[in-house]
Design a protein around this motif. Structure first.
Motif, PDB file in Angstrom:
ATOM      1  N   THR A 152      -7.723   0.758   0.141  1.00  0.00           N
ATOM      2  CA  THR A 152      -6.446   1.016   0.246  1.00  0.00           C
ATOM      3  C   THR A 152      -7.159   2.052   0.484  1.00  0.00           C
ATOM      4  OG1 THR A 152      -7.043   2.532  -1.464  1.00  0.00           O
ATOM      5  CG2 THR A 152      -6.085   0.922  -2.611  1.00  0.00           C
ATOM      6  N   LYS A 189      -7.843   4.147   4.819  1.00  0.00           N
ATOM      7  CA  LYS A 189      -8.317   3.734   5.876  1.00  0.00           C
ATOM      8  C   LYS A 189      -9.830   4.020   6.460  1.00  0.00           C
ATOM      9  CE  LYS A 189      -3.281   4.365   7.480  1.00  0.00           C
ATOM     10  NZ  LYS A 189      -3.069   5.476   8.190  1.00  0.00           N
ATOM     11  N   ASP A 233      -7.779   5.181  11.789  1.00  0.00           N
ATOM     12  CA  ASP A 233      -6.329   4.685  11.598  1.00  0.00           C
ATOM     13  C   ASP A 233      -5.755   3.957  11.049  1.00  0.00           C
ATOM     14  OD1 ASP A 233      -3.635   6.573  11.474  1.00  0.00           O
ATOM     15  OD2 ASP A 233      -2.208   5.759  12.583  1.00  0.00           O
ATOM     16  N   TYR A 235      -6.231   0.345   7.971  1.00  0.00           N
ATOM     17  CA  TYR A 235      -7.118  -0.035   7.478  1.00  0.00           C
ATOM     18  C   TYR A 235      -8.066  -1.218   7.567  1.00  0.00           C
ATOM     19  CZ  TYR A 235      -3.773   2.388   4.199  1.00  0.00           C
ATOM     20  OH  TYR A 235      -2.543   3.367   3.349  1.00  0.00           O
ATOM     21  N   PRO A 236      -9.019  -1.339   6.374  1.00  0.00           N
ATOM     22  CA  PRO A 236     -10.359  -2.170   6.941  1.00  0.00           C
ATOM     23  C   PRO A 236      -9.581  -3.945   7.084  1.00  0.00           C
ATOM     24  CG  PRO A 236     -10.913  -1.206   4.679  1.00  0.00           C
ATOM     25  CD  PRO A 236      -9.455  -0.459   5.594  1.00  0.00           C
ATOM     26  N   ARG A 284       3.166   1.166  13.148  1.00  0.00           N
ATOM     27  CA  ARG A 284       3.189   1.495  11.775  1.00  0.00           C
ATOM     28  C   ARG A 284       4.544   1.588  10.839  1.00  0.00           C
ATOM     29  NH1 ARG A 284      -1.959   0.948  10.494  1.00  0.00           N
ATOM     30  NH2 ARG A 284      -1.644   0.751   8.254  1.00  0.00           N
ATOM     31  N   ILE A 330      -7.206   0.363  -9.327  1.00  0.00           N
ATOM     32  CA  ILE A 330      -6.457   0.230  -8.030  1.00  0.00           C
ATOM     33  C   ILE A 330      -5.096   0.917  -8.821  1.00  0.00           C
ATOM     34  CG2 ILE A 330      -5.331  -0.465  -5.938  1.00  0.00           C
ATOM     35  CD1 ILE A 330      -7.963  -1.082  -5.300  1.00  0.00           C
ATOM     36  N   VAL A 342      -0.503   2.458  -4.863  1.00  0.00           N
ATOM     37  CA  VAL A 342      -0.887   2.251  -3.806  1.00  0.00           C
ATOM     38  C   VAL A 342       0.536   1.279  -2.692  1.00  0.00           C
ATOM     39  CG1 VAL A 342      -1.860  -0.226  -2.814  1.00  0.00           C
ATOM     40  CG2 VAL A 342      -3.196   0.639  -4.199  1.00  0.00           C
ATOM     41  N   MET A 384       0.471   2.891   0.449  1.00  0.00           N
ATOM     42  CA  MET A 384      -0.275   2.209   1.998  1.00  0.00           C
ATOM     43  C   MET A 384       0.879   1.781   2.966  1.00  0.00           C
ATOM     44  SD  MET A 384      -2.800  -1.102   1.158  1.00  0.00           S
ATOM     45  CE  MET A 384      -4.087  -1.473   2.176  1.00  0.00           C
ATOM     46  N   ILE A 394      -5.433  -8.986   0.595  1.00  0.00           N
ATOM     47  CA  ILE A 394      -5.898  -7.625   0.785  1.00  0.00           C
ATOM     48  C   ILE A 394      -6.970  -6.818   0.472  1.00  0.00           C
ATOM     49  CG2 ILE A 394      -5.644  -5.225   1.745  1.00  0.00           C
ATOM     50  CD1 ILE A 394      -2.620  -5.540   2.982  1.00  0.00           C
ATOM     51  N   LEU A 395      -6.356  -6.671  -1.741  1.00  0.00           N
ATOM     52  CA  LEU A 395      -7.474  -5.866  -2.152  1.00  0.00           C
ATOM     53  C   LEU A 395      -8.358  -7.443  -2.795  1.00  0.00           C
ATOM     54  CD1 LEU A 395      -4.963  -4.451  -4.786  1.00  0.00           C
ATOM     55  CD2 LEU A 395      -5.812  -3.327  -2.485  1.00  0.00           C
ATOM     56  N   GLN A 438     -12.228  -7.340  -0.714  1.00  0.00           N
ATOM     57  CA  GLN A 438     -13.545  -6.162  -1.069  1.00  0.00           C
ATOM     58  C   GLN A 438     -13.561  -6.848  -2.995  1.00  0.00           C
ATOM     59  OE1 GLN A 438     -13.911  -5.120   1.438  1.00  0.00           O
ATOM     60  NE2 GLN A 438     -11.988  -5.103   2.604  1.00  0.00           N
TER      61      GLN A 438
END
Ligand code: SF4
Ligand code: SF4
Lengths: 746, 116
Positions: A129, A131, A170, A172-173, B3, B64, B69, B73, B109-110, B113
């Motif tokens: 979450t 950057k 800028d 996110y991973p 974005r 989280i 988020v 985000m 996405i979460l 990790q």
């Protein structure tokens, strides 16, 4: 077992190593990591000194203890492991600390500020979450550094790693490709300006070309920032291009250490020599590449005496009882080896890559029946009229049906994963699809075996359109097509149901192909096939669950399962990249032998030219080089390696492990951009023009067609093949070589 | 690259282009939280991972806050155009398909990790 510890060290060894290492930054003495209250050693008796500003490459197979060594250097051994011994760290100002005596707070500061690490699982250690920029800021903040100065340095580091700093910071991973994430991690590990960088398989998940490029960048960073780098890997040739010294770890101990050239060219340990000989590469004659039999021991099962003795071809009674000391090799400039028979090893285990191509050619001439697939050439040349598989202008475009998109974005996001490919696969054919991730090789492979529906063009199995068959519009039952085309995945672990025994896993395909046979016969067949794939005693293996098998064994089960379907073609998708280096050749040989025995064709997907070469050359097949959805060159391995026609093939050749000491030292990657362009928006004209070292204006406008070569086998798609093309009169693009002839071949 | 930043109007989440203000409705935050499977999403990092200096975890566990988020985000154009493929009206598990798709993408996405 962990007895004999004191024989592995003698006080003189230490002195010997100190003589050569004149400014040690790390001195590791009598260091052990144990579990189960000291009964099980996962790192044993390490006595090594690391010189300031050197690059030490440490090579070991999976489960050899090499990662434990990395953890030990940061006093970060996972619980409940116990780390004992001394690890002295000598600061630049002359002061010395023992890392193992530090308080928690001292350790917290020491890590990342003085010794930093990029480890295998690091790509999953981002906060998703946050950057990437915040990761840098957070790192600087927790170490009480000036954030704006630190961010300046971060930008410089990112730029040195061929990344656009603002864009990366800028993002996110998850928005970065694997290669970009890995480089961002390297920048993160350096942002506190550490003295030592420990890298534990930092590139293993990436393509060879990206790995080689990153190593090259590391080499530059090392000299620019005066780093000491400890690079740990299973990939011996990869680190050889970077290392000043190399060490080999086997079964939780150092087996050998010495200057890079000594280890590669004059190793004094049978394991190192056999490891070198088992490494697929482009220089050695194929026949001389030999796997090492057996596998490394588990920590609870370390053999007595020399721990390599069960696999060593030179082992004697003495080896079985006496642990050889890790002592200096005569005249070796700090070269040490743990073997009773160093001289014999050098004499009796010749290195294969010293031989020349001529030796190899002679072998071929003198023994035409050699090789598992000998005699199959005829099959290939006298192909029947109908190929086994025929692809005609196949396209796979993802994300095409998008009515709503245009409302939100101007450009529709279509990924042309496969774009206009025509290719015939004959019976008992062998084709390797070679390229970087995202080039479409897996999509093409899956399309070839009917697992992916093309959005354009057609794919036929023995003259029948596969997708028409699926719709029931042909006389051939779809079931027949499905079982004729099989796949083996990269990670055999995830493809085998963890809750079922091997016997059950293998029963499934047999029920399908032989619904009428009884239990006993089914068991017989499974039994003999398991034995055939080298899993003996088969009875034992049948009762096991996948987690009780090693990576190599799982891959053998996956192969057996595919063969039980009586397939006409097997797609092996990076099927050996998860297997340890010393075992790869063994699995590849097995596949080649089985191909001949079972009359199947093989489609082999890889990012590694040396593996593709091994397959294609042994199996008398072709290599198809793919780039952004297209085949850019195709031909025999021999021709592709000795006479590559497409600049991209030459780039892949550059990225391929090389054990030739003269050609080894890292050179800059022969590409203008490290990252593959976004497949959503591929470059105009020749898709390789943004990276091609010899691109010219003409390449931006027109797209080269794959054309048969006049003076060689196969085909290539590059304007340089046409002496009359406008290419020759147009200007080189930014950064491209003025003189295209300067594109050197290896 | 454009974005898209989140914007909430009466509990309904929109993603809005930073360039030209184009917006796409994603669904109510409550629905997104339901589709993700709860108010918090937990990522567990192994020993080595949790030692990374940028991670501030509680013994390797990062909790989280899903609500936070999704409302903070930002996303890429690519993600937004994929969402646009899905309809806001059609129900799936009683939720709009685009909302479910958004939640799926977020979870993906979460999930990348932490130690798996
Ligand atoms: S000590 Fe013996 S078994 Fe060990 S490597 Fe040397 S020759 Fe082989
Ligand atoms: S056509 Fe041009 S850009 Fe493409 S590979 Fe050939 S020289 Fe390079």
């Amino acid at each position: 077992m962990a007895t004999n510890t004191d024989t592995n060290t003698s006080p003189t060894d230490d002195t010997a190593s100190k003589r050569v290492v004149d400014d040690p930054i790390l001195e590791i003495e009598d260091t052990n990591v144990t579990y189960s209250e000291g009964d099980t050693y996962v790192l044993e008796d390490v006595n090594v000194t690391i010189d300031r500003h050197e690059v030490l490459g440490i090579v070991g197979e999976s489960g050899s203890g090499k990662s434990m060594f990395a953890s030990a250097l940061l006093d970060a051994v996972p619980d409940p492991g116990l780390l004992t011994g001394k690890i002295h760290y000598n600061r630049k100002d002359g002061s010395t600390v023992d890392i193992l005596q530090m308080s928690d707070e001292e350790l917290r500061q020491f890590r990342w500020e003085e010794i930093s690490m990029v480890f295998q699982g690091a790509m999953s250690s981002f906060n998703p979450t946050m950057k990437v920029g915040s990761h840098f800021k957070e790192t600087l903040r927790t170490h009480d550094k000036n954030v704006s100065e630190g961010m300046e340095f971060a930008r410089e580091l990112l730029e040195n790693l061929y990344l656009e700093p603002e864009r990366v910071l800028d993002s996110y991973p998850h928005e970065l490709s694997g290669g970009m994430q890995q480089r961002a991690l390297i920048a993160l590990s350096m942002v506190l300006d550490p003295e030592v960088l420990v890298m534990d398989e930092p590139t293993a998940a990436l393509d060879l070309l990206m790995q080689r490029s990153i190593l090259q960048l590391l080499d530059n960073l090392q000299s620019e920032y005066d780093l000491t780098i400890i690079f740990i890997t299973h990939d011996l040739p990869l680190v050889a291009s970077l290392a000043d010294r190399m060490a080999i770890i086997y079964a939780f101990q150092f087996a050998e250490i010495g200057p890079r050239d000594e280890i590669i060219g004059n190793s004094a340990h049978p394991y190192t020599r056999e490891l070198l000989n088992s490494t697929p590469n482009l220089d050695a004659p194929l026949e001389d590449m030999q796997p090492i039999e057996g596998e490394g021991p588990a920590p609870v099962n370390v053999p007595s005496g020399c721990r390599y003795h069960p696999r060593c071809q030179l082992a004697t009674e003495k080896c079985r009882t006496d642990d050889p000391p890790f002592s200096p090799v005569d005249g070796g400039g700090g070269h040490r080896s743990a073997c009773h028979y160093r001289e014999e090893a050098r004499e009796e285990i010749p290195l294969n890559f010293g031989k020349t191509a001529e030796d190899f050619d002679q072998q071929l001439v003198s023994d035409p029946t050699d090789g598992p697939n000998a005699g199959s050439t005829a099959t290939l040349e006298t192909t029947s009229d109908t190929p086994l598989l025929s692809l005609d202008d196949v396209e796979v475009h993802f994300g095409e049906e998008q009515s709503l998109i245009e409302r939100f974005t101007q450009d529709p996001t279509v990924v042309r994963a496969v774009d206009g490919i025509s290719l015939d696969i004959e019976e008992q054919d062998l084709v390797c699809l070679l390229g970087e991730s995202g080039c479409g090789k897996t999509t093409l492979g899956k399309t070839m075996i009917g697992l992916q529906k093309p959005t354009g063009g057609s794919i036929e199995y023995r003259g029948h359109d596969i997708w028409e068959a699926k719709a029931g519009n042909t006389d051939i039952p779809y079931k027949e097509v499905r079982s004729a085309l099989q796949i083996i995945h990269q990670d055999p672990g995830s493809a085998l149901n963890p809750n079922r025994r091997i016997a059950d896993i293998l029963t499934e395909p047999l029920r399908h192909t032989h619904p009428n046979i009884g239990r006993a016969e089914r068991r017989d067949r499974m039994h003999s096939l398991l034995e055939r794939v080298g899993m003996t005693p088969a009875g034992d293996f049948l009762e096991r669950y996948p987690h009780q098998l090693s990576g190599g064994e799982k891959q053998r089960v996956a192969l057996a399962r595919a063969l039980l379907m009586d397939p006409d073609a097997i797609l092996a998708d990076e099927a050996i990249s998860a297997v340890d280096v010393s075992l790869r050749i063994g699995i590849m040989d097995l596949m080649l032998e089985l191909q001949a025995e079972f009359d199947t064709s093989f489609l082999f997907i890889s990012h590694d030219l040396s593996n593709a070469r091994y397959f294609a050359e042994h199996g008398d097949g072709r290599i198809a080089v793919m780039y952004l959805g297209e085949i850019v060159e195709i031909g025999s391995a021999e021709r592709l390696i000795h006479d590559p026609r497409h600049p991209y093939t030459e780039v892949l050749r550059w990225a391929t492990p090389n054990l030739d000491l003269d050609a080894m030292d890292a050179e800059d990657p022969p590409i203008r951009e490290i990252d593959v362009p976004d497949p959503v928006d591929p470059p105009s004209g020749c898709r390789f023009h943004t990276r091609c070292p010899v691109a010219r204006e003409a390449c931006r406008e027109e797209q080269p067609k794959l054309a048969e070569l006049d003076d060689g086998d196969g085909a290539a798609a590059c304007f340089r093949e046409d002496p009359n093309h406008a290419y020759w009169n147009s200007e080189p693009l930014d950064g491209a070589a003025e003189n295209p002839e300067g594109l050197e071949q290896h | 690259m454009t974005r898209y930043t989140p914007e909430c109007v009466d509990d309904t989440l929109f993603l809005v282009s930073e360039d030209d203000g184009t917006r796409i409705e994603v669904g109510t935050v409550d629905d997104i939280v339901d589709a993700v499977g709860g108010e918090t999403y937990v990522i567990e990092y192994d020993d080595k991972q949790q030692a990374q200096p940028w991670l501030d975890t509680d013994d390797g566990v990062l909790e989280i806050d899903v609500r936070e988020v999704v409302t903070t985000m930002s996303h890429t154009e690519e993600m937004v155009s994929e969402l646009a493929d899905y309809d806001m009206s059609t129900d799936r598990y009683g939720l709009p398909t685009r909302t479910v798709e958004f939640a799926n993408q977020l979870v993906e996405i979460l999930e990348r990790q932490g130690s798996s």
